[in-house]
Design a protein around this motif. Structure first.
Motif, PDB file in Angstrom:
ATOM      1  N   ASP B  27      -1.625 -94.704  -5.369  1.00  0.00           N
ATOM      2  CA  ASP B  27      -0.720 -94.431  -4.244  1.00  0.00           C
ATOM      3  C   ASP B  27       0.241 -95.615  -4.184  1.00  0.00           C
ATOM      4  O   ASP B  27      -0.173 -96.754  -4.397  1.00  0.00           O
ATOM      5  CB  ASP B  27      -1.559 -94.337  -2.964  1.00  0.00           C
ATOM      6  N   SER B 272      -6.345 -97.272   7.271  1.00  0.00           N
ATOM      7  CA  SER B 272      -6.041 -95.845   7.430  1.00  0.00           C
ATOM      8  C   SER B 272      -5.216 -95.400   6.241  1.00  0.00           C
ATOM      9  O   SER B 272      -4.455 -96.180   5.685  1.00  0.00           O
ATOM     10  CB  SER B 272      -5.219 -95.604   8.689  1.00  0.00           C
ATOM     11  N   ARG B 273      -5.344 -94.106   5.916  1.00  0.00           N
ATOM     12  CA  ARG B 273      -4.551 -93.615   4.799  1.00  0.00           C
ATOM     13  C   ARG B 273      -3.064 -93.717   5.100  1.00  0.00           C
ATOM     14  O   ARG B 273      -2.246 -93.809   4.216  1.00  0.00           O
ATOM     15  CB  ARG B 273      -4.939 -92.170   4.478  1.00  0.00           C
ATOM     16  N   SER B 274      -2.735 -93.714   6.389  1.00  0.00           N
ATOM     17  CA  SER B 274      -1.315 -93.766   6.742  1.00  0.00           C
ATOM     18  C   SER B 274      -0.777 -95.202   6.813  1.00  0.00           C
ATOM     19  O   SER B 274       0.406 -95.395   7.064  1.00  0.00           O
ATOM     20  CB  SER B 274      -1.097 -93.048   8.077  1.00  0.00           C
TER      21      SER B 274
END
Lengths: 293, 297
Positions: B27, B272-274
């Motif tokens: 990512d 957090s993924r965000s």
């Protein structure tokens, strides 16, 4: 960000003076707010019960021999019979008070189960934003949550939010069978899709970060008008709602107001979430939310 | 004890580099933080996940794939287990969660904790910095345990106290949070809170001071409290309250949050993924400081 009595009152437009009956235990902060509201021409107060018998100089006192319970019953009856337009109870705002309200008000004067709506101004856009149920129902199931949502929609409408966007919060945005609140949220969301809440939109489950940011929500594949535009936060239970409101009020320094919802007539109280000098705000909120009556 | 994340970042710069194992770094934000962390001398990264994916994302971020060690493991659970094994064997100081469901990492950590320290349970510790508070405080457990009973709460608090002590907070102030409710009967959260206080008074949780008050209206009770007297650790009743509260603290109150999940002294960073690049850099710094502190402890 704080809001004022004038601003809330302004939302109600020109209002006629309300006859407000006062019950509960004498509270200095409440009293000075009542007198301020009277001096502004918003209310015409009458006290009820022996604990308020010392207020004779300031206003009429009815049932001056009655204890607090009886005085509350009398006050509610005055409200029910149309002798008063609103009730203000100085507290304590606990189960005893809510039981008396439940028992005394007849069906026609109660729309729903009682719930509490905390009100604050969102820092991001300055909009009036609601949190519920921050005080009364400790473990609401789906049936109760439907009523809590309807109550909050009604409060929102009173404050000028005509088609509220509601985030049904959970610890994550996925339905998780071990976490019942995520199932409730999904169900409410589906009900709203079928327009069972009129023009209000419920989206859920949403974690608080998805609720707060349209971008974060999109990152997780949630396409909805609610994230980033929330008017009402619906919490899974009392612990999560009340603790979050505690943080906002005491550590975040937001001014919180509060509205008792579920009655057709204004009943004004103050919960421990609001600071004692929020009485005037709560009076304004109570009167404005129920102005159509 | 550190008062803000800048102090933690400064300390981290003096400690690096440490070997960090990055779980599924495929990512952009994760990869960027990994590369920057390496360039700033904070970490020597080992990347675990699907090798081709990782190499492609590294390439997009201007890094030659040969510049970093990559272990090919496309199964998320096996990859998470492998990361924990590396920390247990001393081959890395901590794990960084990348583009993967946190559940895999939690499972691996629960398994590892059970093996190494059966009397402990892992928990997520969210470190917060908020505008109105002049110190860092922890909220726990918003991540691992859904509806913790008394024993799990005791283990959670013991864990949190130990971690804070290792960071130099000798006698953490603890608050067991509950709703300020309208019933006369104590709630489950209040009952647990009272029992935990009795345990703490007997010294069963390690050195700490548990506040009598279990909600902020009672704690403040009509007066202002200086930041130093505010709790260092807030124990929440369950995951729902915890998760919503930690996200409220950063999203609505304008704070900064860094999440780690700790069990048996094993440090895993669970952003957090965000979380974007900057948050992830801050997270790396916290990982370094914690890995060093827990090692010393």
């Amino acid at each position: 960000m704080d809001f004022s009595f004038e601003e809330i009152m302004g939302r109600g437009g020109q209002q006629k003076k309300r006859r407000v009956v006062i019950s509960g235990k004498r509270d200095t902060n409440a009293l000075s707010a009542i007198l301020a509201a009277r001096d502004r021409g918003w209310i015409d107060p009458v006290a009820c019960g022996c604990s308020l018998s010392g207020l004779g100089k300031e206003m009429d006192v009815h049932f001056a021999d009655s204890d607090m319970l009886k005085a509350r019953q009398h006050a509610l009856r005055l409200l029910e019979q149309g002798e008063a337009d609103a009730l203000l109870d100085m507290g304590p705002s606990n189960n005893r008070l809510f039981s008396v309200i439940d028992e005394t008000l007849t069906h026609t004067k109660k729309s729903h189960l009682l719930s509490y709506v905390s009100v604050f101004r969102a820092p991001k856009n300055g909009r009036i934003t609601l949190l519920t149920d921050t005080l009364i129902n400790s473990k609401p199931g789906l049936k109760e949550k439907i009523e809590i949502v309807e109550n909050a929609i009604r409060v929102g409408k009173g404050l000028g939010i005509s088609q509220p966007k509601i985030a049904a919060l959970g610890p994550l945005e996925l339905v998780n069978l071990s976490i019942p609140s995520t199932l409730d949220a999904a169900m409410l969301s589906k009900m709203s899709e079928r327009r069972q809440f009129g023009g209000a939109i419920v989206e859920g489950p949403l974690a608080m970060d998805n609720a707060e940011s349209a971008l974060a929500a999109r990152h997780k594949g949630i396409e909805s008008p609610v994230p980033g535009n929330v008017d009402i936060y619906l919490f899974p239970d009392l612990e999560s709602a009340n603790i979050t409101a505690q943080f906002l009020g005491f550590l975040g320094s937001f001014q919180l107001g509060g509205v008792l919802a579920g009655t057709r007539l204004p009943i004004i109280i103050r919960s421990s979430l609001e600071s004692p000098d929020s009485w005037l705000l709560n009076i304004a909120l109570g009167l404005v939310v129920n102005r159509g009556i | 004890m550190y008062r803000n994340f800048e102090e933690i970042a400064n300390r981290a710069r003096s400690l690096g580099p440490k070997r960090a194992v990055i779980l599924f770094p495929d990512d952009t934000d994760v990869m960027q933080a990994t590369i920057e962390g390496m360039k700033e001398g904070l970490i020597e990264p080992v990347l675990v996940g699907e090798k081709e994916h990782i190499a492609a994302v590294a390439h997009q971020n201007g890094e030659t794939p040969g510049g970093m060690e990559i272990i090919n493991q496309r199964n998320p659970q096996q990859a998470a287990n492998l990361c924990l094994d590396m920390v247990i064997r001393g081959e890395a100081s901590f794990v960084v969660k990348g583009n993967i469901l946190t559940t895999y990492l939690y499972r691996a950590l629960i398994k590892a904790t059970r093996q190494l320290a059966p009397d402990q349970t892992p928990c997520t510790l969210c470190f917060h910095q908020a505008p109105s508070m002049n110190k860092i405080f922890i909220i726990t457990d918003p991540g691992v345990n859904i509806q913790p009973g008394l024993t799990t709460k005791k283990q959670t608090l013991t864990n949190a106290i130990q971690v804070l002590r290792s960071l130099g907070c000798d006698n953490p102030r603890v608050m067991t949070l509950a709703a300020d409710h309208i019933d006369e009967k104590p709630s489950i959260a209040e009952d647990h809170g009272a029992r935990l206080k009795r345990m703490a008074d007997k010294g069963l949780l390690g050195p700490c001071t548990i506040a009598e008050a279990m909600n902020l209206p009672d704690l403040f009770a009509g007066h202002c409290i200086e930041a130093d007297l505010l709790p260092d650790i807030f124990l929440v009743p369950n995951i729902e309250a915890g998760n919503i509260l930690v996200k409220t603290t950063d999203h609505l109150m304008g704070g900064v949050r860094q999440c780690v999940t700790v069990g048996a002294g094993l440090i895993t960073l669970t952003p957090s993924r965000s979380d974007g690049y900057e948050a992830r850099m801050g997270n790396l710094a916290l990982g370094l400081v914690l890995a060093e502190a827990c090692k010393r402890g």
